[in-house]
Scaffold this motif. Structure first.
Motif, PDB file in Angstrom:
ATOM      1  N   ASP A   1     -10.253  -9.951   5.850  1.00 26.85           N
ATOM      2  CA  ASP A   1      -9.137 -10.787   5.242  1.00 26.85           C
ATOM      3  C   ASP A   1      -9.032 -10.417   3.612  1.00 26.85           C
ATOM      4  OD1 ASP A   1      -8.036 -12.203   7.389  1.00 26.85           O
ATOM      5  OD2 ASP A   1      -9.474 -13.835   7.043  1.00 26.85           O
ATOM      6  N   LYS A   2      -9.692  -9.069   3.349  1.00 25.32           N
ATOM      7  CA  LYS A   2      -9.140  -8.440   2.081  1.00 25.32           C
ATOM      8  C   LYS A   2      -8.004  -7.858   2.061  1.00 25.32           C
ATOM      9  CE  LYS A   2     -12.346  -6.731  -0.494  1.00 25.32           C
ATOM     10  NZ  LYS A   2     -13.500  -6.189  -1.205  1.00 25.32           N
ATOM     11  N   VAL A   3      -7.012  -8.093   1.200  1.00 23.90           N
ATOM     12  CA  VAL A   3      -5.888  -7.474   1.041  1.00 23.90           C
ATOM     13  C   VAL A   3      -5.621  -6.384  -0.168  1.00 23.90           C
ATOM     14  CG1 VAL A   3      -3.304  -7.943   0.630  1.00 23.90           C
ATOM     15  CG2 VAL A   3      -4.752  -9.486   1.922  1.00 23.90           C
ATOM     16  N   THR A   4      -5.334  -5.218   0.273  1.00 26.89           N
ATOM     17  CA  THR A   4      -4.931  -4.026  -0.623  1.00 26.89           C
ATOM     18  C   THR A   4      -3.584  -3.856  -0.695  1.00 26.89           C
ATOM     19  OG1 THR A   4      -7.187  -3.327  -0.100  1.00 26.89           O
ATOM     20  CG2 THR A   4      -5.700  -1.970  -1.006  1.00 26.89           C
ATOM     21  N   ALA A   5      -3.108  -3.833  -1.887  1.00 31.20           N
ATOM     22  CA  ALA A   5      -1.608  -3.763  -1.945  1.00 31.20           C
ATOM     23  C   ALA A   5      -1.351  -2.414  -2.873  1.00 31.20           C
ATOM     24  CB  ALA A   5      -0.994  -4.946  -2.488  1.00 31.20           C
ATOM     25  N   THR A   6      -0.205  -1.812  -2.465  1.00 28.83           N
ATOM     26  CA  THR A   6       0.232  -0.493  -3.294  1.00 28.83           C
ATOM     27  C   THR A   6       1.524  -0.973  -3.891  1.00 28.83           C
ATOM     28  OG1 THR A   6       1.288   0.479  -1.343  1.00 28.83           O
ATOM     29  CG2 THR A   6      -0.927   1.047  -1.675  1.00 28.83           C
ATOM     30  N   ASP A   7       1.599  -0.817  -5.038  1.00 30.12           N
ATOM     31  CA  ASP A   7       2.887  -1.060  -5.732  1.00 30.12           C
ATOM     32  C   ASP A   7       3.471   0.114  -6.455  1.00 30.12           C
ATOM     33  OD1 ASP A   7       4.775  -2.181  -7.725  1.00 30.12           O
ATOM     34  OD2 ASP A   7       3.462  -3.179  -9.209  1.00 30.12           O
ATOM     35  N   ALA A   8       4.418   0.548  -6.049  1.00 26.90           N
ATOM     36  CA  ALA A   8       4.794   1.999  -6.540  1.00 26.90           C
ATOM     37  C   ALA A   8       6.488   1.794  -6.797  1.00 26.90           C
ATOM     38  CB  ALA A   8       4.924   3.134  -5.239  1.00 26.90           C
ATOM     39  N   ALA A   9       6.444   2.796  -7.898  1.00 32.35           N
ATOM     40  CA  ALA A   9       7.975   2.717  -8.317  1.00 32.35           C
ATOM     41  C   ALA A   9       8.324   4.083  -8.984  1.00 32.35           C
ATOM     42  CB  ALA A   9       8.394   1.663  -9.483  1.00 32.35           C
TER      43      ALA A   9
END
Length: 268
Positions: free
Chosen positions: A236-244
């Motif tokens: 339940d660990k969440v890894t998020a990528t925020d790319a622009a």
């Protein structure tokens, strides 16, 4: 025992003149003298050698009390029976309300796809060629930027990876889009989609895309396009990528963002 709990058999001893009350009368008809040992009607005395019924009851109760006390002492010393206590009592099963289950912690090892930059918790990604670490070290997570050619301090895009245990995949993706778009103009956010990466270690995945204008100090608005993808593992660990990327280079360099995302997916 009969001497302790009742009078001895036979007549009572003769009274003396020093007892309580006047001395017994030595003359006169029965009952005419002062009250004393010798006055009043003569009561029959129990025959010597034959104790009365009350005496036997008292003696019997005393014997029974002694026996009960003795039995209690024996039970206290021996444990009260033939059954022996178990040497190793069985504990409550794991997971009951008395013995809470201990969460299984992941064993972090470096695998064949863990190359480049470590994000945390055994998650890595490989930066694309030309992408550099962000010079702002106050930011959380790992942020890599695509610097503009011959333009100090200006960027064409960024690839930012962050982790949390406070949200699920959908919640963290929506949260990041909200905070990233606070200072942007004309923000347009797409409808979120549930994605299915080719890695069984990823429990859930949620993706959003957006477009907006970034205001500059001169007041000029620079169009940007980006996406946020959140991956939730089995712990339940969440890894998020925020790319622009800036809109003018998006089509030409968006594959670099996809490449970095794929290296991160393989690292789970």
């Amino acid at each position: 025992m009969s001497q302790q709990y009742g009078p001895p058999p036979g007549p009572p001893p003769a009274p003396s003149s020093g007892g309580w009350g006047p001395a017994p009368s030595t003359s006169g008809p029965a009952g005419s003298g002062p009250v004393g040992w010798g006055t009043g009607p003569v009561r029959p005395q129990p025959r010597p050698g034959k104790p009365n019924r009350s005496q036997w009851i008292i003696v019997g109760c005393a014997v029974l009390a002694v026996v009960l006390v003795a039995v209690g002492v024996v039970l206290l010393v021996t444990g009260g029976g033939d059954e022996e206590p178990a040497a190793n009592p069985t504990p409550d099963p794991v997971g009951t309300m008395y013995t809470p289950a201990t969460p299984t912690k992941p064993v972090i090892t470096k695998g064949p796809h863990d190359t480049g930059v470590e994000v945390g918790g055994g998650i890595w990604f490989t930066p694309a060629k030309g992408w550099l670490p962000d010079w702002d070290k106050s930011k959380g997570g790992k942020n890599y930027i695509l610097q503009q050619f011959n333009a100090r301090g200006l960027i064409d895009g960024y690839y930012w990876v962050r982790q949390t245990e406070l949200y699920d995949a959908k919640g963290f993706a929506e949260h990041l889009v909200d905070i990233e778009s606070n200072d942007l103009k004309n923000v347009r956010i797409s409808k979120g989609v549930v994605c299915k990466p080719a890695n069984e270690a990823i429990k859930a995945c949620y993706a959003l895309s957006y477009s907006a204008y970034v205001p500059t100090k001169s007041g000029k608005l620079i169009p940007f396009k980006g996406f946020v993808t959140a991956y939730q593992d089995q712990y339940d660990k969440v890894t998020a990528t925020d790319a622009a990327l800036e809109a003018r280079v998006y089509q030409r360099r968006v594959n670099e963002l996809i490449y970095m995302n794929n290296t991160l997916i393989k690292s789970f």
